[in-house]
Scaffold this motif. Sequence first.
Motif, PDB file in Angstrom:
ATOM      1  N   GLU A 346       0.589  -1.235   0.600  1.00 58.60           N
ATOM      2  CA  GLU A 346      -0.471  -0.348   0.397  1.00 58.60           C
ATOM      3  C   GLU A 346       0.964   1.544   0.099  1.00 58.60           C
ATOM      4  O   GLU A 346       1.742   1.560   0.979  1.00 58.60           O
ATOM      5  CB  GLU A 346      -0.837  -0.412   1.362  1.00 58.60           C
ATOM      6  N   CYS A 347       1.039   1.926  -0.640  1.00 52.39           N
ATOM      7  CA  CYS A 347       1.679   3.425  -1.055  1.00 52.39           C
ATOM      8  C   CYS A 347       1.105   4.045  -2.116  1.00 52.39           C
ATOM      9  O   CYS A 347      -0.127   3.603  -2.752  1.00 52.39           O
ATOM     10  CB  CYS A 347       2.842   3.331  -1.557  1.00 52.39           C
ATOM     11  N   GLU A 348       1.471   5.631  -2.339  1.00 50.57           N
ATOM     12  CA  GLU A 348       1.078   6.396  -2.525  1.00 50.57           C
ATOM     13  C   GLU A 348       2.179   7.016  -4.308  1.00 50.57           C
ATOM     14  O   GLU A 348       2.897   6.546  -3.280  1.00 50.57           O
ATOM     15  CB  GLU A 348       0.745   7.867  -2.234  1.00 50.57           C
ATOM     16  N   LYS A 349       1.716   6.923  -5.461  1.00 54.82           N
ATOM     17  CA  LYS A 349       2.924   6.504  -6.577  1.00 54.82           C
ATOM     18  C   LYS A 349       2.287   8.330  -7.202  1.00 54.82           C
ATOM     19  O   LYS A 349       0.749   8.598  -7.251  1.00 54.82           O
ATOM     20  CB  LYS A 349       2.259   5.251  -7.271  1.00 54.82           C
ATOM     21  N   TRP A 350       3.840   8.549  -7.477  1.00 54.02           N
ATOM     22  CA  TRP A 350       3.380  10.022  -8.419  1.00 54.02           C
ATOM     23  C   TRP A 350       4.183   9.421  -9.676  1.00 54.02           C
ATOM     24  O   TRP A 350       5.073   9.566  -9.488  1.00 54.02           O
ATOM     25  CB  TRP A 350       3.674  10.852  -7.812  1.00 54.02           C
ATOM     26  N   LYS A 351       3.953  10.644 -10.546  1.00 58.88           N
ATOM     27  CA  LYS A 351       4.880   9.941 -12.191  1.00 58.88           C
ATOM     28  C   LYS A 351       5.239  11.436 -11.826  1.00 58.88           C
ATOM     29  O   LYS A 351       5.654  12.504 -11.979  1.00 58.88           O
ATOM     30  CB  LYS A 351       3.835  10.338 -13.469  1.00 58.88           C
ATOM     31  N   THR A 352       6.685  11.217 -12.365  1.00 55.32           N
ATOM     32  CA  THR A 352       7.892  12.302 -12.164  1.00 55.32           C
ATOM     33  C   THR A 352       8.244  12.480 -13.689  1.00 55.32           C
ATOM     34  O   THR A 352       8.469  13.626 -14.207  1.00 55.32           O
ATOM     35  CB  THR A 352       8.995  12.196 -11.377  1.00 55.32           C
ATOM     36  N   GLY A 353       8.296  11.635 -15.037  1.00 53.31           N
ATOM     37  CA  GLY A 353       8.483  11.714 -16.006  1.00 53.31           C
ATOM     38  C   GLY A 353       7.399  11.569 -16.228  1.00 53.31           C
ATOM     39  O   GLY A 353       6.550  10.686 -17.000  1.00 53.31           O
ATOM     40  N   LYS A 354       6.606  12.858 -17.049  1.00 54.36           N
ATOM     41  CA  LYS A 354       5.435  13.142 -17.764  1.00 54.36           C
ATOM     42  C   LYS A 354       6.011  13.755 -19.652  1.00 54.36           C
ATOM     43  O   LYS A 354       6.851  14.146 -19.737  1.00 54.36           O
ATOM     44  CB  LYS A 354       4.271  14.719 -17.338  1.00 54.36           C
ATOM     45  N   LYS A 355       4.789  12.621 -20.578  1.00 55.70           N
ATOM     46  CA  LYS A 355       5.084  12.960 -21.704  1.00 55.70           C
ATOM     47  C   LYS A 355       4.646  14.822 -22.209  1.00 55.70           C
ATOM     48  O   LYS A 355       3.472  15.176 -21.676  1.00 55.70           O
ATOM     49  CB  LYS A 355       3.976  12.142 -22.580  1.00 55.70           C
ATOM     50  N   LYS A 356       5.180  15.277 -22.942  1.00 61.60           N
ATOM     51  CA  LYS A 356       4.697  16.124 -24.065  1.00 61.60           C
ATOM     52  C   LYS A 356       4.477  17.178 -22.777  1.00 61.60           C
ATOM     53  O   LYS A 356       4.004  18.689 -22.756  1.00 61.60           O
ATOM     54  CB  LYS A 356       3.473  16.689 -25.084  1.00 61.60           C
ATOM     55  N   HIS A 357       5.968  17.036 -21.433  1.00 63.95           N
ATOM     56  CA  HIS A 357       5.857  18.356 -20.685  1.00 63.95           C
ATOM     57  C   HIS A 357       7.605  18.685 -20.535  1.00 63.95           C
ATOM     58  O   HIS A 357       8.540  17.623 -19.726  1.00 63.95           O
ATOM     59  CB  HIS A 357       5.317  17.836 -19.751  1.00 63.95           C
ATOM     60  N   SER A 358       7.553  19.475 -20.536  1.00 61.23           N
ATOM     61  CA  SER A 358       9.242  20.216 -20.425  1.00 61.23           C
ATOM     62  C   SER A 358       9.727  19.660 -19.068  1.00 61.23           C
ATOM     63  O   SER A 358      11.315  19.392 -18.964  1.00 61.23           O
ATOM     64  CB  SER A 358       9.905  21.899 -21.293  1.00 61.23           C
ATOM     65  N   GLN A 359       9.027  20.239 -18.552  1.00 63.17           N
ATOM     66  CA  GLN A 359       9.963  19.925 -17.210  1.00 63.17           C
ATOM     67  C   GLN A 359       9.259  18.459 -16.165  1.00 63.17           C
ATOM     68  O   GLN A 359       8.297  18.586 -15.492  1.00 63.17           O
ATOM     69  CB  GLN A 359       8.959  21.134 -15.649  1.00 63.17           C
TER      70      GLN A 359
END
Length: 585
Positions: A346-359
């Motif tokens: 059980e955890c919370e996941k967040w994406k750091t690499g997003k498509k079509k996003h410079s940052q």
Amino acid sequence: MSESALLSDQPIRDVLEEILQAIVYNEMIAEKWNMRLQPEKESKRMAETDELEHAHIKKIKHDNETCSDDCNCTISPKSIAVVHEVSEIADNSSNCHYEDKGAAVQNQSTPEDNTNHDEEIKETDNNNDINKSHNPLENHGQNAKTSLSAETRTEIVTNTNTNTTKQLFTESSGSCDDAMEHSKSEKISHHLIGHTKLFEPGNFFKGLKWAPDGLCFITSTNDKKVHLFNTPVQLLKKDWQDLSEPIGLDACLKVQEPEIIYDFCWWPLMNSQDPATCCFVTSSRDQPVHLWDAFDGSLRASYIALSPVQEIQAANSVCFSPNGQQLLCGFKKEVCIFYTDRPGSECEKWKTGKKKHSQSQRNIISSVQFGPDETLFACACYDGSVGLYSPVNGCLLDFVNAHTTGVTHVSFSNDGNRLYTGARKSNSLKCWDLRNLQTCMFEMCREVDTNQRIYFDMINDYMEGCELKLASGSTTGEVHLWDVKDTINSFADMDLLQMDVKAKMLNPTYSFTAHNDCVNGCSVHPYLPIIATSSGQRKFPEPCGSDDEVDAMFKSNTIQENKVKLWLLENCFPKNAVTNNDTAV
């Protein structure tokens, strides 16, 4: 002047009332801050200032015999006599409770002949005023005895305080300058006080970290183990001056992982007096994050990150929140937050690499670090970027392309206002101001020519609330120290738009050769003037006509030193940092 005449005079009674109020107020302040002076300290301080006081008294002597009631001089005999009477009343009543002060004032007699004692009275009044202006914070009890209204005090001692303050300021400034010159003249020195034995060829250390209570430290090695070393008792008792030779260090606990270890860290609230808090986590290839007991080496819990196809993901970096309630793990293109009291998946996941996003950070998150106030965390990536995220919803707060190569280590300052970053195959250590993350404050140069993670650590000045020095190893075997406090203070009042586009380069204030191999670990003891270093790196020997790789490594000319060493640094740590720790007894 009789006693009844003195007490019937309305201005005098007003002055007495102000004195009583000042006495009560100053006694309350003194009790609150526990700053009452002991009698022996008070007499010693008075003796030390006698010469200075008499020197000023001679300059402001006034001819009292020629002074009359109509005289326009600053100090008149009549006003001095009244002040002297008030001072004597306050002196006699300062040790009484508030209920008894009225009786003490009524029973106080008035001197019969003020003219014959004018000179002595004037000296007493000047002495009291000089003591007030010398150090108000030390003299709460003294001020209660001679406190008058602002108008009365200004009228009597304007000239005296002006001259006294000038000379005291000059003398105190001179003493401060002498102290600064003395501190600058003290040179930093290093002494080897402990070390481990050499490892077998092919095995080497990969960094180390002191425990939060300073009683032990852990280090990982290339043979998939975590070694725990106790801090020698001689060092905890500060008996390093009596050491004739360095202390031998032996691991008291070893933990075996199935695969190569990526990262490790202590639980931040670890205390050896409470065994339940003595634990650390490790992350290794194709394995969950493991929580280990630091006393017996048993496995306490596992934190499992699963991929969309239900495969175990290995965390490349781990970090606890300062309160120890959350565990942050870095993966490729994402981060996960586990709650330490809820092992499992059980955890919370967040994406750091997003498509079509410079940052965005589309590579491996190689290092993670929570801010001291837990309002954000930093993620370093192998693409050279650093991102700041919210631990509430994983929202990106700020982003910077910090290095041209992969960032391997990030660390917040003690006050949370700055972020330090180091990269692989890069000689640059950088400091970033969180107010403007796009502009680097200053850089420091160290030699790093491999992909290995080279740790750095800070020597903090907890009284000032900022870091004093930065310490880091290098691939050449040297340990460098940079004095960063003055540079940080120069940016304190600077506007964000005034910061230079090109960062200032700092030169090391002290360097020494710690190992004959790469210094990959550098950790500062929490409260002792000791730095621990670890060395070693993967070697690729040249072919020498042997089929056995071990024999080839022995026959090659490659220098290897796989050790942990403890160094005593003199005149490097702030005086307030070297304190006795209750857990070390």
